[in-house]
Design a protein around this motif. Structure first.
Motif, PDB file in Angstrom:
ATOM      1  N   ASN A 107       0.814  -1.216   0.000  1.00 37.04           N
ATOM      2  CA  ASN A 107       0.000   0.000   0.000  1.00 37.04           C
ATOM      3  C   ASN A 107       0.849   1.268   0.000  1.00 37.04           C
ATOM      4  O   ASN A 107       0.392   2.323  -0.425  1.00 37.04           O
ATOM      5  N   TRP A 108       2.076   1.172   0.507  1.00 41.11           N
ATOM      6  CA  TRP A 108       2.899   2.375   0.623  1.00 41.11           C
ATOM      7  C   TRP A 108       3.931   2.502  -0.495  1.00 41.11           C
ATOM      8  O   TRP A 108       4.741   3.400  -0.503  1.00 41.11           O
ATOM      9  N   GLY A 109       3.908   1.619  -1.460  1.00 45.51           N
ATOM     10  CA  GLY A 109       4.774   1.781  -2.624  1.00 45.51           C
ATOM     11  C   GLY A 109       5.616   0.562  -2.929  1.00 45.51           C
ATOM     12  O   GLY A 109       5.496  -0.491  -2.294  1.00 45.51           O
ATOM     13  N   PHE A 110       6.456   0.719  -3.981  1.00 48.90           N
ATOM     14  CA  PHE A 110       7.371  -0.323  -4.446  1.00 48.90           C
ATOM     15  C   PHE A 110       6.649  -1.590  -4.862  1.00 48.90           C
ATOM     16  O   PHE A 110       7.053  -2.700  -4.527  1.00 48.90           O
ATOM     17  N   ARG A 111       5.529  -1.409  -5.565  1.00 47.44           N
ATOM     18  CA  ARG A 111       4.838  -2.569  -6.095  1.00 47.44           C
ATOM     19  C   ARG A 111       5.699  -3.227  -7.172  1.00 47.44           C
ATOM     20  O   ARG A 111       6.427  -2.554  -7.894  1.00 47.44           O
ATOM     21  N   GLY A 256       8.772  -4.879  -0.667  1.00 48.71           N
ATOM     22  CA  GLY A 256       8.245  -4.922  -2.023  1.00 48.71           C
ATOM     23  C   GLY A 256       9.351  -5.242  -3.002  1.00 48.71           C
ATOM     24  O   GLY A 256      10.241  -6.047  -2.713  1.00 48.71           O
ATOM     25  N   ASP A 257       9.342  -4.602  -4.124  1.00 47.35           N
ATOM     26  CA  ASP A 257      10.319  -4.844  -5.184  1.00 47.35           C
ATOM     27  C   ASP A 257      11.595  -4.065  -4.883  1.00 47.35           C
ATOM     28  O   ASP A 257      11.628  -2.836  -4.968  1.00 47.35           O
ATOM     29  N   LEU A 258      12.678  -4.774  -4.526  1.00 43.64           N
ATOM     30  CA  LEU A 258      13.934  -4.110  -4.181  1.00 43.64           C
ATOM     31  C   LEU A 258      14.517  -3.351  -5.365  1.00 43.64           C
ATOM     32  O   LEU A 258      15.176  -2.323  -5.181  1.00 43.64           O
ATOM     33  N   LEU A 259      14.272  -3.852  -6.569  1.00 42.44           N
ATOM     34  CA  LEU A 259      14.792  -3.165  -7.747  1.00 42.44           C
ATOM     35  C   LEU A 259      14.161  -1.784  -7.875  1.00 42.44           C
ATOM     36  O   LEU A 259      14.858  -0.797  -8.151  1.00 42.44           O
ATOM     37  N   LEU A 260      12.853  -1.705  -7.649  1.00 45.46           N
ATOM     38  CA  LEU A 260      12.190  -0.396  -7.684  1.00 45.46           C
ATOM     39  C   LEU A 260      12.681   0.509  -6.569  1.00 45.46           C
ATOM     40  O   LEU A 260      12.811   1.720  -6.747  1.00 45.46           O
ATOM     41  N   LEU A 261      12.941  -0.080  -5.408  1.00 46.27           N
ATOM     42  CA  LEU A 261      13.466   0.707  -4.282  1.00 46.27           C
ATOM     43  C   LEU A 261      14.805   1.308  -4.643  1.00 46.27           C
ATOM     44  O   LEU A 261      15.050   2.498  -4.401  1.00 46.27           O
ATOM     45  N   ILE A 262      15.687   0.515  -5.236  1.00 48.00           N
ATOM     46  CA  ILE A 262      17.020   1.004  -5.607  1.00 48.00           C
ATOM     47  C   ILE A 262      16.900   2.090  -6.664  1.00 48.00           C
ATOM     48  O   ILE A 262      17.585   3.124  -6.595  1.00 48.00           O
ATOM     49  N   ILE A 263      16.029   1.862  -7.654  1.00 54.10           N
ATOM     50  CA  ILE A 263      15.837   2.868  -8.716  1.00 54.10           C
ATOM     51  C   ILE A 263      15.339   4.183  -8.115  1.00 54.10           C
ATOM     52  O   ILE A 263      15.806   5.271  -8.484  1.00 54.10           O
ATOM     53  N   SER A 264      14.396   4.103  -7.191  1.00 57.37           N
ATOM     54  CA  SER A 264      13.839   5.316  -6.579  1.00 57.37           C
ATOM     55  C   SER A 264      14.903   6.053  -5.769  1.00 57.37           C
ATOM     56  O   SER A 264      14.949   7.289  -5.775  1.00 57.37           O
ATOM     57  N   LEU A 265      15.777   5.320  -5.089  1.00 55.40           N
ATOM     58  CA  LEU A 265      16.840   5.954  -4.321  1.00 55.40           C
ATOM     59  C   LEU A 265      17.853   6.636  -5.231  1.00 55.40           C
ATOM     60  O   LEU A 265      18.374   7.714  -4.914  1.00 55.40           O
TER      61      LEU A 265
END
Length: 268
Positions: A107-111, A256-265
């Motif tokens: 719900n808070w992101g990184f789907r 969630g999706d660690l790849l999306l987390l890394i991209i967002s960072l």
């Protein structure tokens, strides 16, 4: 009801995965193949129950697509020599347990980027394996500040080899831990057997046992014949991929999706 069924799926996943991780780490094999059957049967029962109770027949199609795709991915990775049998069975079993991504955890992101949850778990597992060299580097740094003899006996090795071995191995006493790979070999230089780092040779378990007895023999040979004498042996750990898969599931549910987390960072 949905929340309860999801928690049953999660418990049915982590129980066998944790057992398989411990078993694979200790013996390099997963005993009791029944654990995969438990995951598969649990996933099928819950999915058919949801389809009947909630009149959601599409979940059966999602199950079939996930399972079929997981079979293809696991087979290709196993055929390429990148996957063990237990790793493939774990991935396939997870596709049975999670025919859909549990979106209530995101719900808070990184789907996840992809609609197949087992691929999110696999992607997270791959990213988590990057942490292993960092952990080894910390261990070696502590070793260096403790005894100042991190490269004793191999001082003349090229700097790039020393830098690389810090991230792929560690020094061990005798008896060494099981299932590690020696990173030293003896090479004759001007008639003298000299220890050198061996970083890229692939050791075959068929031709050379990579257990405590084998390392004991190598260490004794080095100590008796090498100049200077070798007190410790550089080895590389063999980490079963089932452990990153287990952690991949945990991080997929929490972050969630660690790849999306890394991209967002990186973007921020």
């Amino acid at each position: 009801m949905n929340a309860l069924l999801l928690w049953i799926r999660i418990i049915a996943a982590f129980g066998p995965l944790i057992y398989a991780s411990i078993s694979d780490l200790r013996t390099r094999m997963v005993e009791h193949e029944l654990i995969w059957l438990i995951m598969i049967i649990t996933g099928i029962i819950i999915t058919f129950f949801e389809a009947m109770v909630f009149q959601d027949l599409r979940i059966l199609l999602d199950l079939a697509i996930n399972v079929g795709l997981s079979f293809v991915v696991a087979f290709l990775l196993f055929y390429a020599g990148l996957f063990g049998g237990a790793d493939g069975k774990a991935l396939i079993s997870l596709s049975f347990l999670f025919p859909r991504t549990p979106l209530q955890f995101f719900n808070w992101g990184f789907r996840p980027l992809l609609p197949f949850f087992f691929l999110t778990i696999f992607s997270n597992a791959l990213l988590l394996t990057v942490l292993i060299p960092l952990v080894l580097a910390v261990i070696n740094l502590a070793d260096y500040f403790t005894n100042k003899e991190l490269f004793y006996g191999i001082e003349n090795e090229p700097l790039w080899k020393k830098a690389l071995v810090v991230f792929i191995g560690f020094r061990t006493n005798i008896p060494p831990p099981q299932h590690v790979y020696p990173l030293l070999e003896l090479v004759e230089v001007k008639g003298i057997l000299t220890p050198q780092l061996k970083l890229f040779d692939k050791i075959s378990t068929e031709s050379e046992e990579v257990d405590g007895k084998n390392l004991q023999t190598i260490k004794e040979f080095l100590y008796e014949n090498a100049e200077p004498k070798i007190e410790k042996l550089w080895v590389s750990p063999g980490i079963p991929f089932i452990i990153p898969i287990t952690l991949g599931l945990l991080t997929a549910l929490i972050v969630g999706d660690l790849l999306l987390l890394i991209i967002s960072l990186l973007i921020v």
